[in-house]
Write an enzyme that holds these catalytic residues in place. Structure first.
Site, PDB file in Angstrom:
ATOM      1  N   TYR A 153      34.519   4.077  70.905  1.00  0.00           N
ATOM      2  CA  TYR A 153      33.565   2.964  70.960  1.00  0.00           C
ATOM      3  C   TYR A 153      33.835   1.968  69.837  1.00  0.00           C
ATOM      4  O   TYR A 153      34.131   2.382  68.717  1.00  0.00           O
ATOM      5  CB  TYR A 153      32.145   3.485  70.695  1.00  0.00           C
ATOM      6  CG  TYR A 153      31.463   4.164  71.839  1.00  0.00           C
ATOM      7  CD1 TYR A 153      31.401   3.577  73.085  1.00  0.00           C
ATOM      8  CD2 TYR A 153      30.829   5.383  71.645  1.00  0.00           C
ATOM      9  CE1 TYR A 153      30.734   4.209  74.118  1.00  0.00           C
ATOM     10  CE2 TYR A 153      30.161   6.020  72.674  1.00  0.00           C
ATOM     11  CZ  TYR A 153      30.118   5.424  73.914  1.00  0.00           C
ATOM     12  OH  TYR A 153      29.467   6.041  74.933  1.00  0.00           O
ATOM     13  N   HIS A 200      34.542   5.863  65.862  1.00  0.00           N
ATOM     14  CA  HIS A 200      35.022   4.505  66.100  1.00  0.00           C
ATOM     15  C   HIS A 200      36.495   4.380  65.712  1.00  0.00           C
ATOM     16  O   HIS A 200      37.019   5.182  64.954  1.00  0.00           O
ATOM     17  CB  HIS A 200      34.202   3.506  65.286  1.00  0.00           C
ATOM     18  CG  HIS A 200      32.727   3.661  65.491  1.00  0.00           C
ATOM     19  ND1 HIS A 200      32.135   3.560  66.722  1.00  0.00           N
ATOM     20  CD2 HIS A 200      31.730   3.928  64.621  1.00  0.00           C
ATOM     21  CE1 HIS A 200      30.840   3.766  66.595  1.00  0.00           C
ATOM     22  NE2 HIS A 200      30.572   3.994  65.339  1.00  0.00           N
TER      23      HIS A 200
END
Length: 225
Positions: A153, A200
């Site tokens: 993400y 991330h």
């Protein structure tokens, strides 16, 4: 999904936000991350001087005003990071899953959602007329075009920065990155994070942010610690 959208629009009308771009507009924005490099920076007055001040997740101002400022025009959250807001602040939801939108509806109506993958507040204080929901397609666009489909993400901070680039004319960035001695932590707690192993694409986001700085699309304020 369409049922959720049908519930959403009567509750939070679809206003045309920030469609006033033009040569005469010069909207300055501060995107304030939560890095420990803000401590001792004395950036508070500079941050508050901007037209928009965007903060992410739970990053507090109380007790840290000297370094992080006190003004918040936009608070960017997802359910697991939501906090109470004052009446002048926009709640900007970054929905990563359908349940995030369902939680937002619930928080302003039935208050029945208290759990996602962790405990979440059943309701929050926020001005219903200032609620904004980032279209999931925007998150997809950032993933495809800015994060070049790295397999994780985009972070809230990175999404906030790209969001700011779309609605602001001048973007100043505070509280991103490690402290000067390489420690990754928040200015308000001592939780240490390695961006190598986070969910991330940390290293790639960092490189992209540095490239935006080199091309004068943003101005990074590095802090002092």
């Amino acid at each position: 999904a369409s049922e959720v959208v049908d519930q959403l629009f009567p509750l939070f009308p679809d206003k045309k936000h920030y469609s006033d771009a033009g040569p005469d507009r010069c909207r300055t924005c501060a995107v304030v991350g939560n890095s420990g490099n803000l401590l001792g920076s004395n950036y508070g007055p500079l941050i508050d001087f901007h037209d928009f001040v965007m903060r992410t997740n739970k990053g507090p101002t109380e007790g840290y005003e000297k370094d992080v400022g006190s003004k918040t025009t936009h608070r960017i959250v997802y359910p697991e990071s939501a906090v109470d807001l004052d009446n002048s602040t926009h709640l900007v939801l970054f929905p990563f899953k359908i349940l995030d939108i369902q939680w937002l509806i619930s928080a302003f109506t039935t208050r029945h959602i208290t759990q996602t993958y962790t405990k979440v507040p059943s309701t929050i204080k926020a001005n219903k007329d200032k609620v904004m929901i980032l279209h999931p397609e925007f998150i997809r666009y950032v993933y495809d075009n800015w994060a070049e489909r790295h397999d994780r993400y985009p972070s809230t901070g990175f999404l906030s920065l790209i969001f700011a680039l779309h609605i602001c004319d001048e973007v100043n960035v505070f509280g991103f990155g490690a402290t000067s001695d390489g420690i990754w932590h928040h200015y308000f707690d001592k939780t240490l994070t390695s961006y190598e192993i986070s969910v991330h694409a940390g290293r790639f986001e960092n490189e992209t942010i540095n490239r935006l700085q080199q091309e004068n699309k943003i101005l990074m304020h590095k802090g002092w610690t």
